[in-house]
Design a protein around this motif. Sequence first.
Motif, PDB file in Angstrom:
ATOM      1  N   ILE A 403       5.785  34.286 -15.156  1.00 11.51           N
ATOM      2  CA  ILE A 403       5.469  32.810 -14.531  1.00 11.51           C
ATOM      3  C   ILE A 403       3.956  33.907 -14.649  1.00 11.51           C
ATOM      4  CG2 ILE A 403       4.213  32.731 -12.452  1.00 11.51           C
ATOM      5  CD1 ILE A 403       6.973  32.255 -11.434  1.00 11.51           C
ATOM      6  N   ARG A 404       3.090  32.238 -15.122  1.00 16.01           N
ATOM      7  CA  ARG A 404       1.828  32.914 -15.927  1.00 16.01           C
ATOM      8  C   ARG A 404       0.549  31.896 -15.021  1.00 16.01           C
ATOM      9  NH1 ARG A 404       0.678  35.133 -20.966  1.00 16.01           N
ATOM     10  NH2 ARG A 404      -1.005  35.649 -19.889  1.00 16.01           N
ATOM     11  N   GLY A 405       1.228  30.980 -13.922  1.00 13.66           N
ATOM     12  CA  GLY A 405       0.757  30.415 -12.559  1.00 13.66           C
ATOM     13  C   GLY A 405       1.186  29.250 -12.656  1.00 13.66           C
ATOM     14  N   ILE A 406       0.794  28.132 -11.633  1.00 11.70           N
ATOM     15  CA  ILE A 406       2.343  26.780 -11.426  1.00 11.70           C
ATOM     16  C   ILE A 406       0.896  25.319 -11.653  1.00 11.70           C
ATOM     17  CG2 ILE A 406       0.179  27.335  -8.853  1.00 11.70           C
ATOM     18  CD1 ILE A 406       3.423  26.976  -7.687  1.00 11.70           C
ATOM     19  N   TYR A 407       1.848  24.644 -11.214  1.00 18.91           N
ATOM     20  CA  TYR A 407       1.033  23.411 -11.512  1.00 18.91           C
ATOM     21  C   TYR A 407       0.679  22.325 -11.231  1.00 18.91           C
ATOM     22  CZ  TYR A 407       2.869  23.747 -16.671  1.00 18.91           C
ATOM     23  OH  TYR A 407       2.822  23.486 -18.593  1.00 18.91           O
ATOM     24  N   LEU A 408      -0.081  21.773  -9.921  1.00 17.08           N
ATOM     25  CA  LEU A 408      -0.539  21.447  -8.884  1.00 17.08           C
ATOM     26  C   LEU A 408       0.416  20.170  -8.394  1.00 17.08           C
ATOM     27  CD1 LEU A 408      -3.903  22.691  -7.702  1.00 17.08           C
ATOM     28  CD2 LEU A 408      -1.772  23.612  -7.580  1.00 17.08           C
ATOM     29  N   GLN A 409      -0.108  19.448  -9.733  1.00 14.40           N
ATOM     30  CA  GLN A 409       0.983  18.076 -10.234  1.00 14.40           C
ATOM     31  C   GLN A 409      -0.073  17.106  -9.035  1.00 14.40           C
ATOM     32  OE1 GLN A 409       4.056  18.271 -12.210  1.00 14.40           O
ATOM     33  NE2 GLN A 409       4.343  16.842 -10.873  1.00 14.40           N
ATOM     34  N   GLY A 410      -1.004  17.549  -9.309  1.00 10.90           N
ATOM     35  CA  GLY A 410      -2.403  16.567  -9.313  1.00 10.90           C
ATOM     36  C   GLY A 410      -2.720  17.331  -7.537  1.00 10.90           C
ATOM     37  N   ASN A 411      -1.478  17.665  -6.631  1.00 10.51           N
ATOM     38  CA  ASN A 411      -2.229  18.375  -5.567  1.00 10.51           C
ATOM     39  C   ASN A 411      -3.638  19.465  -5.473  1.00 10.51           C
ATOM     40  OD1 ASN A 411      -1.940  19.317  -3.060  1.00 10.51           O
ATOM     41  ND2 ASN A 411       0.169  19.502  -2.209  1.00 10.51           N
ATOM     42  N   GLU A 412      -4.796  18.571  -5.892  1.00 10.35           N
ATOM     43  CA  GLU A 412      -5.806  19.568  -5.374  1.00 10.35           C
ATOM     44  C   GLU A 412      -5.951  20.235  -4.277  1.00 10.35           C
ATOM     45  OE1 GLU A 412      -9.096  18.772  -8.114  1.00 10.35           O
ATOM     46  OE2 GLU A 412      -8.317  17.380  -9.281  1.00 10.35           O
ATOM     47  N   ALA A 413      -5.488  20.323  -3.392  1.00  8.36           N
ATOM     48  CA  ALA A 413      -5.816  21.181  -1.468  1.00  8.36           C
ATOM     49  C   ALA A 413      -4.876  22.207  -2.017  1.00  8.36           C
ATOM     50  CB  ALA A 413      -5.922  20.029  -0.829  1.00  8.36           C
ATOM     51  N   ALA A 414      -4.020  22.428  -2.657  1.00  6.64           N
ATOM     52  CA  ALA A 414      -3.370  23.017  -2.768  1.00  6.64           C
ATOM     53  C   ALA A 414      -3.589  24.403  -3.476  1.00  6.64           C
ATOM     54  CB  ALA A 414      -1.816  22.801  -2.857  1.00  6.64           C
ATOM     55  N   GLY A 415      -4.659  23.988  -4.112  1.00  8.25           N
ATOM     56  CA  GLY A 415      -5.565  25.162  -5.451  1.00  8.25           C
ATOM     57  C   GLY A 415      -6.071  26.312  -4.881  1.00  8.25           C
TER      58      GLY A 415
END
Lengths: 518, 518
Positions: A403-415
């Motif tokens: 794992i190098r990170g995560i895709y938020l799928q446009g859910n920026e509040a989870a960032g």
Amino acid sequence: MKKNLLLTSTFAFFLSAVAIAQNNEVTQKIKDEGLNKSKVMETAFYLTDVSGPRLSNSPGLERAEKWAVEKLKSYGLQNVKLEPWGKFGKGWEVEKYYAAFTSPYYHNIIASPKAWTPSTNGPIKGEVFLMKADSLPDLAQFKGKLKGKIVLTPTTAVLATSFKSDGERYTEEELAAMVAPTPAGGGQRGGQRDPAALARMTKLREFRTQLTAFLKEEGVALILTYSRGNHGTFFTSNGASYAEDAPSALPELEVSSEDFLRMQRLLVAGMKVEMEADIKTKFFDKDLTGYNVVGEIPGSDPKLKDEVVMLGGHLDSWHAATGATDNAAGCAVMMEAVRIIKSLGLKPKRTIRIALWSSEEQGLFGSRGYVAQHYGDRTTMVLKPEHEKISAYYNLDNGSGKIRGIYLQGNEAAGPIFTEWLKPFADLGATTVTARNTGGTDHQSFDALGIPGFQFIQDGLEYNTRTHHSNEDTYDRLIPADLMQAATIIAAFVYNTSERVEKIPRKELPKAQLPVAR
Amino acid sequence: MKKNLLLTSTFAFFLSAVAIAQNNEVTQKIKDEGLNKSKVMETAFYLTDVSGPRLSNSPGLERAEKWAVEKLKSYGLQNVKLEPWGKFGKGWEVEKYYAAFTSPYYHNIIASPKAWTPSTNGPIKGEVFLMKADSLPDLAQFKGKLKGKIVLTPTTAVLATSFKSDGERYTEEELAAMVAPTPAGGGQRGGQRDPAALARMTKLREFRTQLTAFLKEEGVALILTYSRGNHGTFFTSNGASYAEDAPSALPELEVSSEDFLRMQRLLVAGMKVEMEADIKTKFFDKDLTGYNVVGEIPGSDPKLKDEVVMLGGHLDSWHAATGATDNAAGCAVMMEAVRIIKSLGLKPKRTIRIALWSSEEQGLFGSRGYVAQHYGDRTTMVLKPEHEKISAYYNLDNGSGKIRGIYLQGNEAAGPIFTEWLKPFADLGATTVTARNTGGTDHQSFDALGIPGFQFIQDGLEYNTRTHHSNEDTYDRLIPADLMQAATIIAAFVYNTSERVEKIPRKELPKAQLPVAR
């Protein structure tokens, strides 16, 4: 008041510091268990080598599902079961594959029957017939000439020497570019396709259907199809329908590029190529239902235990290998993540639920069926009560890469939340949080209903070049250190999600897809 | 005298300038023919796809030899023939190969019979027996247990993800490093080996012989051997002797690494692996003689036509593919080089002789036999009259890669000549002249007798990773532009050698190898 406020604030700070300290301690324990006492490769061995190929509704998938159920129970998970998600169709497996060309000399052919294609009519022998046809009018000349023939439809593909490594990891520059805002109207998946290209594609697809019907009507004995790949690696797919009432298809082989091209060159040069083949495949139609493996670590907090955090990957694979990177890797990692949490005796506040999906390869069917049953209808957006109770779904299905990170799928509040949660794993190479979407796998079933559904960013390794749907997607392709790292990070993410005061923030609900008037 | 001298000198300069101008014109013509009107891929197609695998004395080699003889005649070469070089032994080919494991589930195995191993006793079925034995005492425990068994001897090999490209070309830095003087006592092939490693190797070899004898005595049905390689590529070798009076061996499969390791992992975990196999191989012993294909463009200069320039490559290959890079490539290039010279109507002063060797893979037998018959005895250094008449031998046998320069084999006097001759090909990437030796192929047979024998420096491409002796050494691996470049340069080198006033300078004659007292 001021004093009181200050006191409260100090106390809150103290509590927060305690929570962080506790959390850090848990993270360290998770790291120790995941990196130093891992069982992930043992799990992967059982899912791949021992279970075998795991095509939807095949005996191989059933073996893996049963093993996973028992294993999850042995970890102490509860409510572990095979949960039906709906009707899939027939299972299928290869019982024998043999093919060789016998003239101008003998050569055994590296190939595989296409999924859901039938057996040859016993062992067959015959001349290979080169059939070049690009459109419906081309077919007329072959009428009455193909009965009992082995037919090769030529390709324009040419192999090239590779000056690029099969395996790769993300560079820091590539990861940084993923975080940068994408230029308006481009740069992400799913952009507009060239309409002319789309039209050509549609026409080609139409012709393939016409061709298949023609070959069937003519009574062809075996179809040889070019399969992309290189050096003995080839990629598989399905050649016929798994539907209960699907009409019978023709036997069809996906042939490795070198063997196919050699036959094609000889035929194009006007030489006679003779072949022998013996293919036995078996259909399974006793139970047409599709199942997911589901199991839980029940929540311990009376107020939060009805809420769930989900994690999953798909257990089904293609048939020519053992689907190690697609996606035994993801399943082994997710099973390992819950093992880590259980083995540390952690008592998560929310319920943690693992799901190992089936029929992902045919269209995310297992996860879509599950989401439809539990959370609501993706078309009408009529939601079920459980929809409010799920915090997030975490998926892993991009191979064996760490794992190098995560895709938020446009859910920026989870960032900001994920950025914080990744901090203890910077030393393991996981640092990137991107707002971008990624597609092609089961988190989309959740995302489609507005449930926070995430796929991690993984190093690609040999996924695109050698393993994804190939005949060489075997246990050998798995990198132990990468899978251990992934299981460790996911255990922490899942645990953090279960402990967080709030659920993971959500994007706006997608709009209902009203029927389009035609 | 002075004036006369000046006149003579001016005239000589004029003649030399004319010669260079003519030579430049010829070089341009050669370039045009070789790069724009090439037939090299057509030749390669017949040598690989059409002829098939070309193991020494196999029908495939015979097909290629006969085709090459006819083709060279069609170019207008003379004295084209199959010239016997001595006794080789039996030919061999695969008539059927089928193997699969059938339990715990079905999987077709990518493998090949080892060369010169016999058929199975018809179709066989049985459990795979894991036999871990590292030394003679280990064998006792298996006595009486192996009759009719399929035996797998485990490997410690583990596959790794590749982060390096399969294909590579020399960089300018690497080429420059080849020209730099090598540090004393190192840097070249053939350095001293670690005596402990040599002792271990000898012991291992001894044990392999003991093991083979034991398995034979016990009546094993089939041996499974690990073959290095990756992703469906595996490398082949011989498993038994080709000698006329060789004792019969056991059927033996070289199994691709993924299939072998999967079976091994299952067996090591204590699981039952069942297998079925059907292997038919055929020996050919009607004619045990080995042959080379030889043909000539006779020299046109009355004084020089008895002198020869030779060029060659080996036509024999291993058996699991069609030996495209090893060494149909070299043969196709050499045939193309003589075609270029003939098609341009050039009248070389010296005789140009092409040789396509056989049994290179078993120890450079074809070229050694030829050299012994024509030029002398490499042990006693008793030379034959022809020894004085050969100017040079040019070889190509390092795959499909284009020419980047030439190895002088320590013959530094040839350096300035070749440097000059490479100049018109700088634009094609061929610039490097290194004093270094390179080994492993037929120019060594000439070099051993003090005849200038050269191998060109070629880009490695996928030779070491994918093609050299592998099951994937097929026509697809050939890069047309590279082979055209090589044929063009070699045509020029050969023609220049035929026209040069002097023969190519020689190194000092090697010393006779006196028998060593024991």
